[in-house]
Scaffold this active site. Sequence first.
Site, short mmCIF file in Angstrom:
data_model
loop_
_atom_site.label_atom_id
_atom_site.label_comp_id
_atom_site.label_asym_id
_atom_site.label_seq_id
_atom_site.Cartn_x
_atom_site.Cartn_y
_atom_site.Cartn_z
N GLY A 1 7.29 -1.87 5.91
CA GLY A 1 8.58 -2.30 5.96
C GLY A 1 9.33 -1.22 6.61
N GLU A 2 10.81 -1.90 6.83
CA GLU A 2 11.95 -1.25 7.43
C GLU A 2 12.84 -0.90 6.18
OE1 GLU A 2 12.91 0.26 10.19
OE2 GLU A 2 14.76 0.40 8.85
N CYS B 1 2.40 -3.16 15.49
CA CYS B 1 2.35 -2.90 14.14
C CYS B 1 1.85 -4.08 13.21
CB CYS B 1 3.50 -2.35 13.70
SG CYS B 1 3.83 -2.17 11.93
N SER C 1 12.23 6.61 7.43
CA SER C 1 11.75 6.35 8.70
C SER C 1 12.44 4.82 9.28
CB SER C 1 10.29 6.29 8.95
OG SER C 1 9.98 5.91 10.37
N GLU D 1 1.00 -1.06 0.14
CA GLU D 1 0.13 0.11 -0.20
C GLU D 1 0.78 1.10 0.10
OE1 GLU D 1 -4.11 -1.17 2.17
OE2 GLU D 1 -2.44 -0.71 3.56
N1 SAH Z 1 9.64 0.54 9.88
C1 SAH Z 1 9.96 1.97 9.73
C2 SAH Z 1 8.93 2.94 8.98
C3 SAH Z 1 7.46 2.37 8.91
S1 SAH Z 1 6.58 2.52 10.20
C4 SAH Z 1 9.60 2.16 11.17
O1 SAH Z 1 9.28 1.63 12.31
O2 SAH Z 1 10.01 3.48 11.59
C5 SAH Z 1 6.25 4.17 10.31
C6 SAH Z 1 5.79 4.79 11.81
O3 SAH Z 1 4.68 4.28 12.31
C7 SAH Z 1 6.81 4.18 12.88
O4 SAH Z 1 7.26 5.10 13.87
C8 SAH Z 1 5.87 3.09 13.58
O5 SAH Z 1 6.48 2.78 14.77
C9 SAH Z 1 4.58 3.56 13.46
N2 SAH Z 1 3.55 2.75 13.86
C10 SAH Z 1 3.57 1.72 13.39
N3 SAH Z 1 2.40 0.69 13.87
C11 SAH Z 1 1.87 1.74 14.60
C12 SAH Z 1 0.49 1.74 15.43
N4 SAH Z 1 -0.25 0.86 15.38
N5 SAH Z 1 0.27 3.16 15.92
C13 SAH Z 1 0.83 3.86 15.94
N6 SAH Z 1 2.28 4.19 15.09
C14 SAH Z 1 2.71 3.06 14.75
FE1 SF4 Z 2 6.23 -1.81 11.84
FE2 SF4 Z 2 8.32 -0.13 11.24
FE3 SF4 Z 2 8.20 -2.20 13.41
FE4 SF4 Z 2 8.60 -2.81 10.77
S1 SF4 Z 2 10.01 -1.77 11.94
S2 SF4 Z 2 7.31 -3.78 12.43
S3 SF4 Z 2 7.14 -1.33 9.71
S4 SF4 Z 2 7.12 -0.24 13.14
#
Ligand code: SAH
Ligand code: SF4
Length: 389
Positions: free
Chosen positions: A196-197, A154, A228, A98
């Site tokens: 994704g990361e 997440c 991020s 997405e």
């Molecule tokens: N993997 C990377 C980028 C994608 S996630 C990372 O983790 O930074 C982007 C942001 O959304 C991250 O800060 C992540 O921690 C946050 N995120 C993921 N799931 C979430 C949730 N259920 N509620 C609020 N923020 C969330």
């Molecule tokens: Fe979700 Fe980012 Fe954690 Fe991956 S690294 S599980 S995308 S919050």
Amino acid sequence: MQPSDLPPAASLAEQFPPEWEKLLGDWGEPRYRALQIFRWIHQRGVQNPAQMTDLPKRLRDKLTDAGLAAPAHVAEVQASADGTKKLLVELADGKQIETVLIPRGSVAAEDIFASDSEEPRDEYTESADFRSDTLEVTQCISSQVGCAMGCAFCASGIAGLKRQMNAAEIVSQVLLGRATLEGSSRLAGIVFMGMGEPLHNYNAVARAIRLISHPDGLGMSLRRMTVSTSGLVPEMDRLARDFGGQVQLAVSVHAADTDTRSKLMPVNKKYPLSEVIAAIRRYPVPRRRRLTIEYTLVRGMNDNEQSARSLARILRGLRAKVNLIPMNPVQGTGLAAPDDTVVDRFQQILRDEGLDTFLRRRRGDDIAAACGQLALHGEARKVRALPLV
Ligand code: SAH
Ligand code: SF4
């Protein structure tokens, strides 16, 4: 870092002009075709050789035979009332990711910018083609199908990593997103905050960033792209080295002590909080810029006053702003956002400690389009979809 330092292209659609020149030379074709093909793909967003009308038929056929084809297509578009659009993008092997197009001023824009004044406007407003009636749109993009990091809150993490995306697929979702823009909307920035990361897929992401910033492609400046990360320390350093700090960095910190962070983010066992903070401190943030600290508030885990004070202490002196995000509900996690009063108190403590802190309160139906909430499709899908308008 130059494109030539990257590993070879994984597909024709992600080749840089010199790589095209080499291939075309091998085929006995004139070199100037390289730029022509590159521009078709990356400027005009045309990836099907049959549509590259100024190429001779012979060459178009050769490109098709060699496997040049669109790496992805849009399977579904969902639009919310505030103009945010979520695209379901299907890759050639049927896997889906997405991506979200977020107009400035929309509810979802608060997620990434937290405050309108936060978004860097300098280069853009100074550029010759800036028009005040242009609607700036930021695209939140995915870098992997799923994610291996397994963060407890997440949706992508719960599903696990299905596979890496290649650079062609990453760029293709941007080109597909741009193609859905209407009127005076303009793609003004990209954030790697989808599924994704990104730093766990470093080479493909670095190639994608180079392609998106290429002057014969989308030509987006590096400073308008934000990566991020959950805190992969060696790759944070590599990003700093390869792009000289020009790419904006957002770091998911999510806890002020290492034990809590390990509970929320298993990656903390490999790269503990102190090492992540040290890597943040050495990131070469350009003048007049700040990096972003992301902090998802989870009830009873990282939301107490002591955490707020500790967070302020470990971030002291850093050129950073903090984005507080009360956790969006994801089924199966057993975790939830704190009450509003707790959230407000947490923000107030950070502000009192002198940290620029912004809060995004999630609301109803825009939830599923918020960055960080993108889910895998199929049985792993956990997050409610946007209503179609
Ligand atoms: N993997 C990377 C980028 C994608 S996630 C990372 O983790 O930074 C982007 C942001 O959304 C991250 O800060 C992540 O921690 C946050 N995120 C993921 N799931 C979430 C949730 N259920 N509620 C609020 N923020 C969330
Ligand atoms: Fe979700 Fe980012 Fe954690 Fe991956 S690294 S599980 S995308 S919050």
